[in-house]
Design a protein around this motif. Structure first.
Motif, PDB file in Angstrom:
ATOM      1  N   GLY A 262       0.817  -1.209   0.000  1.00  0.00           N
ATOM      2  CA  GLY A 262       0.000   0.000   0.000  1.00  0.00           C
ATOM      3  C   GLY A 262       0.854   1.262   0.000  1.00  0.00           C
ATOM      4  N   ALA A 263       1.894   1.259   0.814  1.00  0.00           N
ATOM      5  CA  ALA A 263       2.773   2.434   0.894  1.00  0.00           C
ATOM      6  C   ALA A 263       3.502   2.660  -0.426  1.00  0.00           C
ATOM      7  N   TYR A 264       3.938   1.558  -1.037  1.00  0.00           N
ATOM      8  CA  TYR A 264       4.647   1.664  -2.318  1.00  0.00           C
ATOM      9  C   TYR A 264       3.716   2.210  -3.397  1.00  0.00           C
ATOM     10  N   VAL A 265       2.499   1.709  -3.418  1.00  0.00           N
ATOM     11  CA  VAL A 265       1.510   2.190  -4.386  1.00  0.00           C
ATOM     12  C   VAL A 265       1.237   3.692  -4.166  1.00  0.00           C
ATOM     13  N   ALA A 266       1.148   4.103  -2.890  1.00  0.00           N
ATOM     14  CA  ALA A 266       0.963   5.530  -2.587  1.00  0.00           C
ATOM     15  C   ALA A 266       2.105   6.347  -3.176  1.00  0.00           C
ATOM     16  N   GLY A 267       3.316   5.833  -3.054  1.00  0.00           N
ATOM     17  CA  GLY A 267       4.482   6.518  -3.623  1.00  0.00           C
ATOM     18  C   GLY A 267       4.385   6.613  -5.131  1.00  0.00           C
ATOM     19  N   ILE A 268       3.970   5.520  -5.774  1.00  0.00           N
ATOM     20  CA  ILE A 268       3.854   5.515  -7.235  1.00  0.00           C
ATOM     21  C   ILE A 268       2.807   6.532  -7.690  1.00  0.00           C
ATOM     22  N   ILE A 269       1.705   6.611  -6.929  1.00  0.00           N
ATOM     23  CA  ILE A 269       0.643   7.558  -7.292  1.00  0.00           C
ATOM     24  C   ILE A 269       1.191   8.988  -7.293  1.00  0.00           C
ATOM     25  N   LEU A 270       2.057   9.280  -6.311  1.00  0.00           N
ATOM     26  CA  LEU A 270       2.560  10.650  -6.194  1.00  0.00           C
ATOM     27  C   LEU A 270       3.876  10.894  -6.945  1.00  0.00           C
ATOM     28  N   CYS A 271       4.415   9.850  -7.601  1.00  0.00           N
ATOM     29  CA  CYS A 271       5.759  10.008  -8.157  1.00  0.00           C
ATOM     30  C   CYS A 271       5.816  10.992  -9.326  1.00  0.00           C
ATOM     31  N   SER A 272       4.674  11.292  -9.905  1.00  0.00           N
ATOM     32  CA  SER A 272       4.703  12.249 -11.022  1.00  0.00           C
ATOM     33  C   SER A 272       4.305  13.666 -10.589  1.00  0.00           C
ATOM     34  N   VAL A 273       4.004  13.845  -9.314  1.00  0.00           N
ATOM     35  CA  VAL A 273       3.710  15.186  -8.803  1.00  0.00           C
ATOM     36  C   VAL A 273       5.001  16.007  -8.859  1.00  0.00           C
ATOM     37  N   LYS A 274       4.847  17.310  -9.092  1.00  0.00           N
ATOM     38  CA  LYS A 274       6.031  18.154  -9.272  1.00  0.00           C
ATOM     39  C   LYS A 274       6.970  18.096  -8.067  1.00  0.00           C
ATOM     40  N   ASP A 275       6.382  18.044  -6.864  1.00  0.00           N
ATOM     41  CA  ASP A 275       7.187  18.080  -5.649  1.00  0.00           C
ATOM     42  C   ASP A 275       7.564  16.689  -5.136  1.00  0.00           C
ATOM     43  N   ALA A 276       7.451  15.654  -5.977  1.00  0.00           N
ATOM     44  CA  ALA A 276       7.705  14.279  -5.519  1.00  0.00           C
ATOM     45  C   ALA A 276       9.077  14.166  -4.869  1.00  0.00           C
ATOM     46  N   GLU A 277      10.050  14.788  -5.484  1.00  0.00           N
ATOM     47  CA  GLU A 277      11.410  14.683  -4.972  1.00  0.00           C
ATOM     48  C   GLU A 277      11.536  15.401  -3.626  1.00  0.00           C
ATOM     49  N   TYR A 278      10.777  16.504  -3.494  1.00  0.00           N
ATOM     50  CA  TYR A 278      10.780  17.266  -2.229  1.00  0.00           C
ATOM     51  C   TYR A 278      10.166  16.415  -1.114  1.00  0.00           C
ATOM     52  N   ILE A 279       9.044  15.740  -1.425  1.00  0.00           N
ATOM     53  CA  ILE A 279       8.419  14.852  -0.437  1.00  0.00           C
ATOM     54  C   ILE A 279       9.410  13.754  -0.037  1.00  0.00           C
ATOM     55  N   ALA A 280      10.023  13.138  -1.052  1.00  0.00           N
ATOM     56  CA  ALA A 280      10.948  12.037  -0.782  1.00  0.00           C
ATOM     57  C   ALA A 280      12.091  12.495   0.120  1.00  0.00           C
ATOM     58  N   ARG A 281      12.562  13.734  -0.090  1.00  0.00           N
ATOM     59  CA  ARG A 281      13.693  14.239   0.705  1.00  0.00           C
ATOM     60  C   ARG A 281      13.290  14.368   2.169  1.00  0.00           C
ATOM     61  N   LYS A 282      12.083  14.867   2.411  1.00  0.00           N
ATOM     62  CA  LYS A 282      11.621  15.028   3.796  1.00  0.00           C
ATOM     63  C   LYS A 282      11.416  13.666   4.452  1.00  0.00           C
ATOM     64  N   MET A 283      10.895  12.706   3.670  1.00  0.00           N
ATOM     65  CA  MET A 283      10.715  11.351   4.191  1.00  0.00           C
ATOM     66  C   MET A 283      12.067  10.759   4.577  1.00  0.00           C
ATOM     67  N   ASP A 284      13.058  11.027   3.729  1.00  0.00           N
ATOM     68  CA  ASP A 284      14.383  10.472   3.981  1.00  0.00           C
ATOM     69  C   ASP A 284      14.959  10.963   5.299  1.00  0.00           C
ATOM     70  N   VAL A 285      14.693  12.228   5.644  1.00  0.00           N
ATOM     71  CA  VAL A 285      15.215  12.746   6.919  1.00  0.00           C
ATOM     72  C   VAL A 285      14.624  11.938   8.067  1.00  0.00           C
ATOM     73  N   ASN A 286      13.304  11.742   8.029  1.00  0.00           N
ATOM     74  CA  ASN A 286      12.662  10.929   9.055  1.00  0.00           C
ATOM     75  C   ASN A 286      13.236   9.528   9.077  1.00  0.00           C
ATOM     76  N   SER A 287      13.483   9.022   7.886  1.00  0.00           N
ATOM     77  CA  SER A 287      13.940   7.657   7.764  1.00  0.00           C
ATOM     78  C   SER A 287      15.351   7.481   8.324  1.00  0.00           C
ATOM     79  N   TYR A 288      16.278   8.311   7.911  1.00  0.00           N
ATOM     80  CA  TYR A 288      17.656   8.052   8.340  1.00  0.00           C
ATOM     81  C   TYR A 288      17.921   8.482   9.773  1.00  0.00           C
ATOM     82  N   MET A 289      17.121   9.432  10.277  1.00  0.00           N
ATOM     83  CA  MET A 289      17.344   9.883  11.645  1.00  0.00           C
ATOM     84  C   MET A 289      16.879   8.848  12.662  1.00  0.00           C
TER      85      MET A 289
END
Lengths: 400, 400
Positions: free
Chosen positions: B248-275
């Motif tokens: 489900g989470a992966y599908v959510a990512g795919i749905i948003l992957c073409s949004v203009k800010d997709a990379e911005y979202i991913a960057r914020k997620m990464d901070v949560n993830s690596y911290m």
């Protein structure tokens, strides 16, 4: 064990808190107010979509830790040392005025009790609940307005931290008279020991961080190590010294606030905070509220309790600030900034319940106080700051 | 309820995982390997500093959700559609070759069982455990090397997602023969329904996001809403369709992957993830391991089980990739990338335990498989990629 069930709670909290945060901004109130109202709405009081679970409690605790750490990181150390003595005086008034007023209120409602009697301690205990300021909401609010680093902001923060410590000492004294296993002297000693410990560890940690920072500026290991340090300090404070974990996290922040990458660490903490932990913390205040057992008597007592709780802090802290030569408007800001109550008041109430100094019916009063102060403080603070500068929204350093 | 006790666990996990992550990099192995080893060291196997709690399990679950969401966000949708049919074929081989090999292994150890007998289903079940690829470690590893978006990376990801779905269908079929309350046909239908649901919701969500994104590019509300959407999709997938939450989470990512800010979202997620969440997830694999009940017989079976588990995936997926005209080296990468097992294998094993198709002694074998595949995959993948390009460290897009 179905871990996915928490996702629903998290999704609801995050989205509703954000929507109400944005709505609050539109009404020119701080976001936190919206987030607390969101918690009330989705909690057992209104819709009951989310109930407070152990998991959410722990997440909220991480949220408040992150908030305090980040506040510590953004501290101007020179300003803190400069404001220290004044903050101490303000904190003392902020503890003893509410303590006396709270005890007086209880006696006004239930009759004057003779010194040393069971009822007397119950009255004093009601005052004790009013002592500890919960600075996290004020911090968030000052942060939103970009006022955390100023003279007033630093004074509020230092005073709130000192007042926490005095509050805990008072609590232990009051309980000490009831239960034999609580030793007031030991509390004073362990509090002093914690600050000695913090200075020693702080000195070592600061130098280690400065070295790492020099070699690896702006790499992930800096905020990660910082966060681990913050968690460790929070744990050690509470586990070994009986000091609130949030104080430990704040001290960790202060220790690192002069490191070159302090602002970088704070920024990474903020991402964690606003994405997940912050909304959970603020919403959880509303989630905790349950008004099922409310009677008319308790309701009237609660209103008086809230009024006394707020006014006694404003008067106690504000007057002392004025005596310490703050300007009238700034004294008021300090008084208002100090009037928020939060998890510490709940912890104190819980403690009173367990040693038989408080009846569970007063829990509602405590929660009322937390909610009203949490919502009123940011709004009043914003008005007080706006009295000088028009259009604070424009100054908002954060995008929402 | 003393929430501060979790701070100790978190501090230990974060700092030890980071130290071993850095050490792993120094040995030119991926960071995840270090983080898993850190979990083994601090867990009950070696030092026992941290034990797996419900809280950590839930945090780890959020960790894997973040990882998969972020993988979805970084998906190249055109590439995914292009690789879809091939990925489907690879996934099918990746399910059925290990299924048959696993069943064969069990029969080789405990004697050939007649079709339809109790022992026969136990053997088939052992094969079923081997079916589901856990792509999260491969994802993290490809990400570290900057290879997630390539043709091979996308193929591995799509195949792993499809293989999860087929694996779940197989599981339900096998269990369907044992328990009357599990209906294989219903599983197939709800799986199909989920993808219909995902397409409808995805279409609506994408357009809403596109509008918000247009107005509020690079504001906090974008990643916050995205994260809430991801949590909601994970929850709905598991709760209403019986599909793994990570899907489900992966599908959510795919749905948003073409949004203009997709990379911005991913960057914020990464901070949560690596911290926080990432290290907890990877360390928790090690934390789960407990070798107290290990006998020689089970040890030998486990070694064979691990070997069959790894080789059958490499052969199954690799051969099909080769048939689908991938180059030899790329086919090997796909086979190796698909060989990791993770939480899904554990979930399947748990299910087997509860319906009486598996004895608890084989749990150790499953955990061995997870650990060995989790450590071996990143190392082998790195070697395979390095065979073409020297010095991948230089290409690392992340600072550690």
């Amino acid at each position: 064990m179905e871990a996915y069930t928490v996702f629903k709670d998290l999704a609801i909290i995050i989205i509703i808190a954000k929507v109400f945060g944005i709505l609050a901004r539109k009404c020119r109130a701080p976001q936190v107010v919206g987030e607390i109202i969101a918690g009330l709405l989705i909690g057992p009081c209104v819709f009951g979509w989310v109930s407070q679970t152990v998991f959410l409690t722990e997440m909220a605790e991480i949220g408040v830790i992150l908030l305090m750490f980040s506040a510590g990181l953004e501290t101007d150390l020179k300003e803190l040392i400069k404001t220290g003595p004044v903050a101490f005086l303000i904190a003392c008034c902020g503890v003893f005025v509410p303590l006396i007023c709270g005890a007086g209120l209880y006696m006004a409602f239930y009759g004057v009790a003779p010194w040393g009697s069971e009822e007397f301690y119950k009255a004093v205990f009601m005052g004790t609940i009013l002592t500890a300021t919960s600075v996290s909401i004020t911090v968030q609010c000052l942060k939103e307005m970009g006022k955390l680093k100023g003279h007033v902001g630093t004074t509020i923060l230092s005073a709130a931290i000192i007042d926490d410590v005095i509050g805990i000492v008072v609590l232990t004294f009051v309980i000490g008279f009831k239960s034999p296993d609580s030793n007031p002297l030991q509390v004073v000693i362990s509090t002093l020991l914690f600050f000695v410990f913090a200075i020693v560890v702080g000195f070592i940690a600061f130098h280690i961080f400065a070295i790492i920072d020099e070699r690896y500026t702006h790499t992930r290991r800096i905020p990660i190590t910082g966060f681990a340090f913050c968690l460790a300090m929070a744990y050690v404070a509470e586990r070994y010294f009986g000091i609130a974990d949030i104080t430990g996290a704040y001290v960790a922040g202060i220790i690192l606030c002069s490191v070159k990458d302090a602002e970088y660490i704070a920024r990474k903490m903020d991402v964690n905070s606003y994405m997940l932990f912050g909304p959970i913390f603020f919403a959880s205040i509303g989630l905790k509220t349950n008004i099922d057992n409310l009677t008319m008597d308790i309701f009237i007592f609660s209103i008086a309790f809230v009024a006394v709780g707020l006014i006694s802090k404003i008067v106690g802290c504000g007057l002392m600030a004025r005596i310490c030569r703050f300007k009238g408007n700034d004294s008021l800001k300090i008084g208002v900034g100090m009037m928020t109550r939060g998890e510490v008041a709940l912890i104190v109430a819980q403690k009173g319940l367990s040693v038989g100094l408080m009846s569970p019916v007063y829990f509602t009063s405590v929660i009322f106080l937390i909610i009203v102060s949490s919502i009123a403080t940011p709004i009043i603070l914003k008005i007080l700051y706006a009295a000088k500068q028009e259009d604070l929204i424009e100054m908002d350093p954060y995008n929402t």
